[in-house]
Structures are given as structure tokens and as C-alpha cells.
Design an enzyme around this catalytic site. Structure first.
Site, PDB file in Angstrom:
ATOM      1  CD  GLU A 179       0.846  -2.715   1.567  1.00  0.00           C
ATOM      2  OE1 GLU A 179       1.104  -1.605   1.063  1.00  0.00           O
ATOM      3  OE2 GLU A 179       1.368  -3.129   2.626  1.00  0.00           O
ATOM      4  CD  GLU A 271      -1.029   1.751   2.086  1.00  0.00           C
ATOM      5  OE1 GLU A 271      -2.043   1.046   2.295  1.00  0.00           O
ATOM      6  OE2 GLU A 271       0.062   1.520   2.628  1.00  0.00           O
TER       7      GLU A 271
END
Length: 350
Positions: A179, A271
């Protein structure tokens, strides 16, 4: 998503006593060598074989568009006790998953504290996924610092060894940045183009994933233009870009963003959750089902966060489950676990 920033303090207080030599796990010790496993005939990874990007879709060895569905571990420095023989058997045989995302944090008590230990843990998990016929998605869980370039040297070292050992497998997926956040897409792209050649030198064929800026939202969570990626693509082959969402907080604007970007470039949702971006709070299954329906129709592969018994609502198992051996059926599951297990168990169309 951003909730992972707050998990560190909680986990340090609650679960660090469980860490160490794969605490409570009968899968693999953190050091040592592992015999190469074979894919069981008829299993998802055996049937589909080497994955290839075809246009903006994911295709199997026969060129057929497919959707993979599965689970992400929690950080293996905290919840290795949830990744063991009984739980992985349940994921493969009861949940009927296609893919296991192996979440290895870099900071937050992860890889940088003991590269040898964590690399060997990942080797072991790859073999365990393989012997169950699952795709092994190796997640370089960079989070803080948000600029993945801070870990370029570590990433090259790690992925070189992983690729060297597993290059002959057809079920390996490399995810080189979890991320990226607080960083421009140009810098993420530069990182990807520095790391991917290290993998390709060992494994020229396997699928590579790269996280997008704004916590893997194509910049949306950073207020950026979501078209930046499609306008400045990573120079690499067999590559997909990742998108993350948490349905209680990430509403129609995120769903619309996913629809837009997935029409432009290949996307893998590595995710997501049905709750808040903190990984906690109430589930919003209505909104989550909108995402699920679109991902099914568009054949966008996904892994749900997370396969642990953390006390948050986003962890699929009830607290204390991972200390035992009962992982099958709905009994051990929280509401989010029942919901995602049901979606994973829906028959594939391979």
C-alpha cells in the site's frame, strides 16, 4: 488499508508473546529447508496453471479468463499461529479457496528485524499452499514508510531468493508493494521498474502485482487522479495493479473508481473488507456485495483481509480459534468470516 497503521500498538501488546518460531504452528519452522511440493491434480492451481495477463483480464494457461478468490493472512510476525495445517486444510478443502496471500510486513516487527527468519517462513508457506493446490501470493507488505523506495534494496534481496527457489512453480504470484501512500505514482512506478527486473532475471513468466498510490486505490484516497496509472504504466510484462477497499467507509466513489481503472489496466483486489478502513466496526454487507458482484462479473480476482482471530470484526475467526484445531464450517467464524467463506465457496467456472 489505513487501519493497519493502528494495528501495531495493539498487536505488540496482545500477540507479540505468540511470535517467534511460528508460534502454535505445525506448518513450518522459521528456518530451514523445505522440500518442493507438487500441485494436487484437480486443484485450482493445477487446473489453471501458469497465469497470464490477457488484455485487462487474468487468464489461465489455456487463455481462459478466470477469477481467483481467497484469503490474506494477517501479518505473519503476529498471527503465524493462525496459519497451520488445520487452518490451511480448511481454507483449501472446506472454503474451497484458490489463493493464499502471504502477508509479510517489512517494518512493524516484520522482515527488517530478521530477514532470514521471515524469508524462510515465506518459503514454508509457499510450499504449504502448493501442496494444497493454492496459488501462493507473496505480499511484500510495505506500509510505513509509504514510499516503497525506502525498501528497494531489501525488496531486491528478498524477491531474488524467492524467485530463485520457486521459479519453476506455476502457482507463484509476486506482490512487490502492498500500500504505497503519501507518495506520487511516478515514484511507485520507479520502484516497480527497479524491483521487477530482479524477479524476471530468475522467473521470466510468473504474475507480478504492484500496489498503487493512495493505499492501493489508484490515488483516490490521496485525492489524486485515478487515471494516472493508465496514463503512465509500469514498463513490465505479465503485470497487474492492485486495488484495496473497505466497504463501510469506501462507498460508491470507490466502486466507480474500480470499475473505471479495471477497464483501463489489469487489476487484482489483493485486500478488502466489509467493515471500516480500520478493519473494525460494523460490517456493511450490502455495499460489500456490490463490490463482490462487480468483481465476479468483471472477473477481478481477490483476497479478503484477514485469515486470523484478531479481535477486530475483519478477522474471520472468533478470538481464540487459532489456539485450537477447529477451522471448518461456520462455527469458528465471525459474521464477516461466514460471509466471505460463502462467497469463496461459490462454484468456480474454470
Amino acid at each position: 488499508m489505513s487501519w493497519q497503521k493502528s494495528v501495531v500498538a495493539f498487536a505488540a501488546a496482545v500477540v507479540l508473546p505468540l511470535t517467534g518460531a511460528m508460534a502454535g504452528s505445525s506448518v513450518a519452522a522459521p528456518e530451514g529447508t523445505f522440500a518442493a511440493a507438487a500441485l494436487p491434480p484437480g486443484s485450482p492451481a493445477a487446473v489453471n496453471g501458469q497465469l497470464k495477463v490477457c488484455g485487462v483480464k487474468l487468464c489461465n494457461k489455456n487463455g481462459k479468463q478466470i477469477q481467483l478468490r481467497g484469503m490474506s493472512t494477517h501479518g505473519i510476525q503476529w498471527y503465524s499461529q493462525c496459519v497451520k495445517t488445520a487452518s490451511l486444510d480448511a481454507l483449501a478443502n472446506d472454503w474451497k479457496a484458490d489463493v493464499l496471500r502471504i502477508s509479510m510486513y517489512i517494518q512493524e516487527g516484520g522482515y527488517e528485524t530478521n530477514p532470514r527468519k521471515f524469508t524462510d517462513m515465506v518459503h514454508g508457506y509457499i510450499e504449504e499452499a502448493t501442496k494444497r493446490g493454492l496459488y501462493a501470493l507473496v505480499d511484500w507488505h510495505q506500509l510505513s514508510p509509504g514510499d516503497p523506495n525506502a525498501n528497494t534494496t531489501r525488496a531486491k534481496t528478498f524477491f531474488k531468493e524467492i524467485a530463485q527457489r520457486h521459479k519453476d512453480k506455476t502457482n507463484i504470484i509476486y506482490d512487490i508493494a502492498n500500500e504505497p501512500n503519501g507518495v506520487t505514482w511516478a515514484k511507485v512506478k520507479s520502484y516497480a521498474e527497479a524491483v521487477i527486473p530482479t524477479i524476471r532475471a530468475e522467473d521470466p513468466d510468473s504474475l507480478v502485482l504492484v500496489g498503487t498510490h493512495g493505499w492501493s486505490t489508484f490515488g483516490l484516497s490521496d485525492g489524486r487522479n485515478i487515471n494516472e496509472v493508465s496514463q503512465n504504466k509500469v514498463n513490465a510484462s505479465n503485470l497487474m495493479y492492485t486495488f484495496h477497499f473497505y466497504a463501510k467507509d469506501h462507498r460508491d466513489s470507490y466502486l466507480n473508481a474500480l470499475k473505471t481503472v479495471s477497464s483501463q489496466v489489469p487489476v487484482f483486489v489483493t485486500e478488502f473488507g466489509s467493515q471500516e478502513a480500520s478493519g473494525d466496526g460494523p460490517n456493511d454487507f450490502t455495499m460489500a456485495n456490490k463490490f463482490i458482484t462487480f468483481m465476479k462479473d468483471a472477473k477481478i480476482s481477490w483476497t479478503n483481509w484477514n485469515f486470523s482471530d484478531d479481535n477486530r470484526t475483519g478477522a474471520v475467526f472468533k478470538s481464540g480459534t487459532c489456539s485450537g484445531s477447529g477451522f471448518t464450517g461456520e462455527g469458528p467464524l465471525k459474521d464477516a468470516g461466514k460471509w466471505v467463506r460463502n462467497h469463496i465457496r461459490t462454484a468456480d467456472d474454470f
